[in-house]
Structure formats: C-alpha cells, structure tokens
Design a protein around this motif. Sequence first.
Motif, PDB file in Angstrom:
ATOM      1  N   VAL A  19      59.512  -8.569  50.596  1.00  0.00           N
ATOM      2  CA  VAL A  19      58.867  -8.034  51.790  1.00  0.00           C
ATOM      3  C   VAL A  19      57.369  -7.898  51.541  1.00  0.00           C
ATOM      4  CG1 VAL A  19      58.804  -6.103  53.403  1.00  0.00           C
ATOM      5  CG2 VAL A  19      60.973  -6.762  52.367  1.00  0.00           C
ATOM      6  N   LEU A  20      56.571  -8.395  52.479  1.00  0.00           N
ATOM      7  CA  LEU A  20      55.117  -8.239  52.405  1.00  0.00           C
ATOM      8  C   LEU A  20      54.727  -6.965  53.143  1.00  0.00           C
ATOM      9  CD1 LEU A  20      52.469  -9.691  51.472  1.00  0.00           C
ATOM     10  CD2 LEU A  20      52.284 -10.538  53.828  1.00  0.00           C
ATOM     11  N   ALA A  21      53.856  -6.155  52.533  1.00  0.00           N
ATOM     12  CA  ALA A  21      53.474  -4.855  53.095  1.00  0.00           C
ATOM     13  C   ALA A  21      52.015  -4.850  53.530  1.00  0.00           C
ATOM     14  CB  ALA A  21      53.710  -3.752  52.061  1.00  0.00           C
ATOM     15  N   LEU A  22      51.794  -4.441  54.792  1.00  0.00           N
ATOM     16  CA  LEU A  22      50.452  -4.355  55.361  1.00  0.00           C
ATOM     17  C   LEU A  22      50.112  -2.898  55.660  1.00  0.00           C
ATOM     18  CD1 LEU A  22      50.575  -7.313  57.934  1.00  0.00           C
ATOM     19  CD2 LEU A  22      50.150  -7.391  55.466  1.00  0.00           C
ATOM     20  N   HIS A  23      49.044  -2.406  55.088  1.00  0.00           N
ATOM     21  CA  HIS A  23      48.656  -1.007  55.196  1.00  0.00           C
ATOM     22  C   HIS A  23      48.014  -0.693  56.547  1.00  0.00           C
ATOM     23  CE1 HIS A  23      44.393  -1.987  54.615  1.00  0.00           C
ATOM     24  NE2 HIS A  23      44.770  -2.807  53.624  1.00  0.00           N
ATOM     25  N   SER A  24      47.693   0.560  56.751  1.00  0.00           N
ATOM     26  CA  SER A  24      47.107   1.026  58.007  1.00  0.00           C
ATOM     27  C   SER A  24      45.579   0.895  57.981  1.00  0.00           C
ATOM     28  CB  SER A  24      47.510   2.482  58.267  1.00  0.00           C
ATOM     29  OG  SER A  24      47.108   3.312  57.184  1.00  0.00           O
ATOM     30  N   VAL A  49      65.132  -4.383  47.788  1.00  0.00           N
ATOM     31  CA  VAL A  49      63.899  -5.090  48.138  1.00  0.00           C
ATOM     32  C   VAL A  49      62.875  -5.087  47.010  1.00  0.00           C
ATOM     33  CG1 VAL A  49      64.121  -4.625  50.605  1.00  0.00           C
ATOM     34  CG2 VAL A  49      62.849  -3.037  49.168  1.00  0.00           C
ATOM     35  N   GLU A  50      62.071  -6.124  47.021  1.00  0.00           N
ATOM     36  CA  GLU A  50      60.851  -6.193  46.229  1.00  0.00           C
ATOM     37  C   GLU A  50      59.706  -6.207  47.227  1.00  0.00           C
ATOM     38  OE1 GLU A  50      58.220  -9.385  43.636  1.00  0.00           O
ATOM     39  OE2 GLU A  50      60.324  -9.835  44.091  1.00  0.00           O
ATOM     40  N   VAL A  51      58.820  -5.222  47.148  1.00  0.00           N
ATOM     41  CA  VAL A  51      57.723  -5.098  48.107  1.00  0.00           C
ATOM     42  C   VAL A  51      56.423  -5.560  47.458  1.00  0.00           C
ATOM     43  CG1 VAL A  51      56.479  -3.561  49.657  1.00  0.00           C
ATOM     44  CG2 VAL A  51      58.896  -3.133  49.179  1.00  0.00           C
ATOM     45  N   VAL A  52      55.707  -6.428  48.149  1.00  0.00           N
ATOM     46  CA  VAL A  52      54.409  -6.922  47.687  1.00  0.00           C
ATOM     47  C   VAL A  52      53.334  -6.354  48.609  1.00  0.00           C
ATOM     48  CG1 VAL A  52      52.983  -8.956  47.274  1.00  0.00           C
ATOM     49  CG2 VAL A  52      55.441  -9.031  46.783  1.00  0.00           C
ATOM     50  N   TYR A  53      52.480  -5.500  48.073  1.00  0.00           N
ATOM     51  CA  TYR A  53      51.426  -4.841  48.846  1.00  0.00           C
ATOM     52  C   TYR A  53      50.124  -5.621  48.722  1.00  0.00           C
ATOM     53  CZ  TYR A  53      54.614  -0.799  48.612  1.00  0.00           C
ATOM     54  OH  TYR A  53      55.699   0.033  48.695  1.00  0.00           O
ATOM     55  N   ILE A  54      49.436  -5.826  49.843  1.00  0.00           N
ATOM     56  CA  ILE A  54      48.140  -6.510  49.797  1.00  0.00           C
ATOM     57  C   ILE A  54      47.087  -5.690  50.547  1.00  0.00           C
ATOM     58  CG2 ILE A  54      49.139  -8.819  49.587  1.00  0.00           C
ATOM     59  CD1 ILE A  54      48.499  -9.242  52.579  1.00  0.00           C
ATOM     60  N   ASP A  55      45.832  -5.828  50.107  1.00  0.00           N
ATOM     61  CA  ASP A  55      44.704  -5.220  50.811  1.00  0.00           C
ATOM     62  C   ASP A  55      44.265  -6.119  51.952  1.00  0.00           C
ATOM     63  OD1 ASP A  55      44.300  -2.927  49.169  1.00  0.00           O
ATOM     64  OD2 ASP A  55      43.333  -4.210  47.655  1.00  0.00           O
ATOM     65  N   ALA A  56      43.819  -5.516  53.033  1.00  0.00           N
ATOM     66  CA  ALA A  56      43.186  -6.290  54.099  1.00  0.00           C
ATOM     67  C   ALA A  56      41.929  -6.958  53.545  1.00  0.00           C
ATOM     68  CB  ALA A  56      42.839  -5.380  55.277  1.00  0.00           C
ATOM     69  N   PRO A  57      41.491  -8.057  54.130  1.00  0.00           N
ATOM     70  CA  PRO A  57      40.348  -8.794  53.568  1.00  0.00           C
ATOM     71  C   PRO A  57      38.981  -8.194  53.853  1.00  0.00           C
ATOM     72  CG  PRO A  57      41.155  -9.895  55.543  1.00  0.00           C
ATOM     73  CD  PRO A  57      42.113  -8.771  55.260  1.00  0.00           C
ATOM     74  N   ASP A 114      61.162 -12.596  52.979  1.00  0.00           N
ATOM     75  CA  ASP A 114      62.212 -12.437  53.987  1.00  0.00           C
ATOM     76  C   ASP A 114      61.707 -11.667  55.206  1.00  0.00           C
ATOM     77  OD1 ASP A 114      64.804 -13.408  52.537  1.00  0.00           O
ATOM     78  OD2 ASP A 114      63.814 -12.107  51.081  1.00  0.00           O
ATOM     79  N   GLY A 115      60.820 -10.696  54.975  1.00  0.00           N
ATOM     80  CA  GLY A 115      60.372  -9.853  56.075  1.00  0.00           C
ATOM     81  C   GLY A 115      59.031  -9.229  55.792  1.00  0.00           C
ATOM     82  N   ILE A 116      58.646  -8.336  56.691  1.00  0.00           N
ATOM     83  CA  ILE A 116      57.346  -7.684  56.588  1.00  0.00           C
ATOM     84  C   ILE A 116      57.509  -6.207  56.935  1.00  0.00           C
ATOM     85  CG2 ILE A 116      56.669  -8.147  58.994  1.00  0.00           C
ATOM     86  CD1 ILE A 116      53.889  -8.961  57.823  1.00  0.00           C
ATOM     87  N   VAL A 117      56.796  -5.344  56.215  1.00  0.00           N
ATOM     88  CA  VAL A 117      56.781  -3.919  56.505  1.00  0.00           C
ATOM     89  C   VAL A 117      55.330  -3.515  56.688  1.00  0.00           C
ATOM     90  CG1 VAL A 117      56.772  -3.302  54.042  1.00  0.00           C
ATOM     91  CG2 VAL A 117      57.487  -1.615  55.741  1.00  0.00           C
ATOM     92  N   ALA A 118      55.063  -2.673  57.688  1.00  0.00           N
ATOM     93  CA  ALA A 118      53.669  -2.374  57.990  1.00  0.00           C
ATOM     94  C   ALA A 118      53.542  -1.015  58.671  1.00  0.00           C
ATOM     95  CB  ALA A 118      53.072  -3.464  58.879  1.00  0.00           C
ATOM     96  N   PHE A 119      52.331  -0.458  58.596  1.00  0.00           N
ATOM     97  CA  PHE A 119      52.049   0.860  59.146  1.00  0.00           C
ATOM     98  C   PHE A 119      50.827   0.785  60.060  1.00  0.00           C
ATOM     99  CE2 PHE A 119      50.384   5.365  57.888  1.00  0.00           C
ATOM    100  CZ  PHE A 119      50.856   5.896  59.081  1.00  0.00           C
ATOM    101  N   SER A 120      50.944   1.360  61.257  1.00  0.00           N
ATOM    102  CA  SER A 120      49.838   1.572  62.183  1.00  0.00           C
ATOM    103  C   SER A 120      49.115   0.262  62.521  1.00  0.00           C
ATOM    104  CB  SER A 120      48.891   2.626  61.612  1.00  0.00           C
ATOM    105  OG  SER A 120      48.006   3.112  62.597  1.00  0.00           O
ATOM    106  N   GLN A 121      47.825   0.130  62.175  1.00  0.00           N
ATOM    107  CA  GLN A 121      47.118  -1.100  62.507  1.00  0.00           C
ATOM    108  C   GLN A 121      47.774  -2.312  61.850  1.00  0.00           C
ATOM    109  OE1 GLN A 121      43.195  -2.440  60.878  1.00  0.00           O
ATOM    110  NE2 GLN A 121      42.438  -2.088  62.970  1.00  0.00           N
ATOM    111  N   GLY A 122      48.274  -2.131  60.638  1.00  0.00           N
ATOM    112  CA  GLY A 122      48.997  -3.219  59.980  1.00  0.00           C
ATOM    113  C   GLY A 122      50.222  -3.626  60.770  1.00  0.00           C
ATOM    114  N   ARG A 144      60.334 -18.842  58.509  1.00  0.00           N
ATOM    115  CA  ARG A 144      60.245 -17.835  59.563  1.00  0.00           C
ATOM    116  C   ARG A 144      60.695 -16.480  59.028  1.00  0.00           C
ATOM    117  NH1 ARG A 144      61.377 -19.495  65.636  1.00  0.00           N
ATOM    118  NH2 ARG A 144      59.651 -20.794  64.913  1.00  0.00           N
ATOM    119  N   LEU A 145      59.951 -15.440  59.337  1.00  0.00           N
ATOM    120  CA  LEU A 145      60.304 -14.091  58.898  1.00  0.00           C
ATOM    121  C   LEU A 145      61.577 -13.640  59.602  1.00  0.00           C
ATOM    122  CD1 LEU A 145      56.723 -12.573  58.897  1.00  0.00           C
ATOM    123  CD2 LEU A 145      58.126 -13.054  56.889  1.00  0.00           C
TER     124      LEU A 145
END
Length: 244
Positions: A19-24, A49-57, A114-122, A144-145
């Motif tokens: 799962v790819l994680a997008l912060h707020s 799950v294995e979660v991969v966290y990334i910073d916005a650019p 497999d999927g994506i997890v995200a918070f607020s603006q993410g 496809r996610l």
Amino acid sequence: MNSNSLYANSQEPGRKLRVLALHSFRTSSKIFQAQFIRAKLGLATEDLVEVVYIDAPHPASGLIPRDVEHFFKGPYYEWFTVETMGDKLQFDEDKLAASTHYISKALKEKGPFDGIVAFSQGACLASSLVAMQSHGVVMQDIPRLKFCILFGGFKSRHPVHKAFMATKIKVPSLHVIGDRDDIKEDCLELADAFESSITLSHPKGHVIPAFNAQHTAILRAFLATFLQPSLEDTSVTETIASKL
C-alpha cells in the motif's frame, strides 16, 4: 469477534498487500507514519500489509497547521495549493501536475502496489487519481489499484477531477470520518462518490484515530478480502457486510 482470525484460511500464504501512503497537507511521510503508530494501526495490520510512505514533492509554501507544528517536527510538504479568487478556486496547476507525475512514478518504481491509503489532502488527490485511472486517463502503465483507504478525505474541486468523479468510482473504498470533523459533510460526499464504499465513524475530529475492536475487525476484513485471489471487486462490500 477475533479480528486476527478473519479470513485466516483464505489468504495466500505469506503474501502481504502493498500500500502506498500519502500524507496530509503540510505534513510528511514521517508524520503520517507516526500518526499510524500512535493510533496502533500499523500493529493491527502488520501481518496483512506493507505500507510505503512517501513525501509530497513540494516543500510547504506557507504556514504549518498549529495542530501539526505543535506535535511534529518538520520538514513539511504539500501536494498542491489552491487560492480563492472571488467565487472561484485557483489551483497551482504546475504543483498539481508535478504531484500527479510524482505519485505515478512512485507507484511504478516502488511497486507493484495493491492499494493506496491517504489522509486529508492526500486522500483528496488519491481519490481523484483512482477515479482517473479507472477511466483510463492516468497511471495506465501500472496495475490498476484494487482499493483505497481514506482518512478525512474530501472531493477535489478541480474541474478535471470533478469531471471524472461525476460517475461512481468503481474501486472499493474504506472511509474513516470523524463526527467532530469540520469537513464531515465533505468526507461523506467523497464516500458517496464510490460505488462500493464502507464508512467508519469515530467521535473525534480531523485526525487519524485509534480504532476500537469492531473497527479494527472491519479494517482487517477489508484488507484481507484483497488477499483472496478469485475475489471480484463487486463482491467486496457484501463480503465485508457479512462480517459486521
């Protein structure tokens, strides 16, 4: 109900979802990970799950929310910015395009996911991209996610995003919404944009909450569903509903 035993016999042995994680807005990958740890969500799902966290650019270009700056150290990042111009919204199109490309590149180079997890603006951006991918517009060079998990997510007001979210999004989703969240109605609107959605309500505001036993069981059941190799997307809600 023993949440750890849900779907134990139907999972592919040894496999975890990625799962790819997008912060707020104006936070970071480290902050999002810390929020998950504080809520004990990582511990509750680490076998699934294995979660991969990334910073916005983009580095944060303005004030940091007080509830963020008070509890978490920087650096801070943002996915896009938008200003109100009279009765219109003015998006920074360059930032938005760069973030779209950046997320697509992360999904491809760090994937497969497999999927994506995200918070607020993410979550706002994630849901828009999932909708656009399902219409064959973006991220066509990656698998496809299969699902998304959205905390305090809201629908994008960008005209392109709105056009692709005008019809129901045919991707299973789980929405976590606070009863005291100032944007609760916007969060519910986003949940309604998905054809197959599950909503979990909690008594707090715009936060990543600690889950009670029932919500943990539902989250685990939702995730474990996608470890069933023959599952069709249309049966996800029915599968989870049978466990409520």
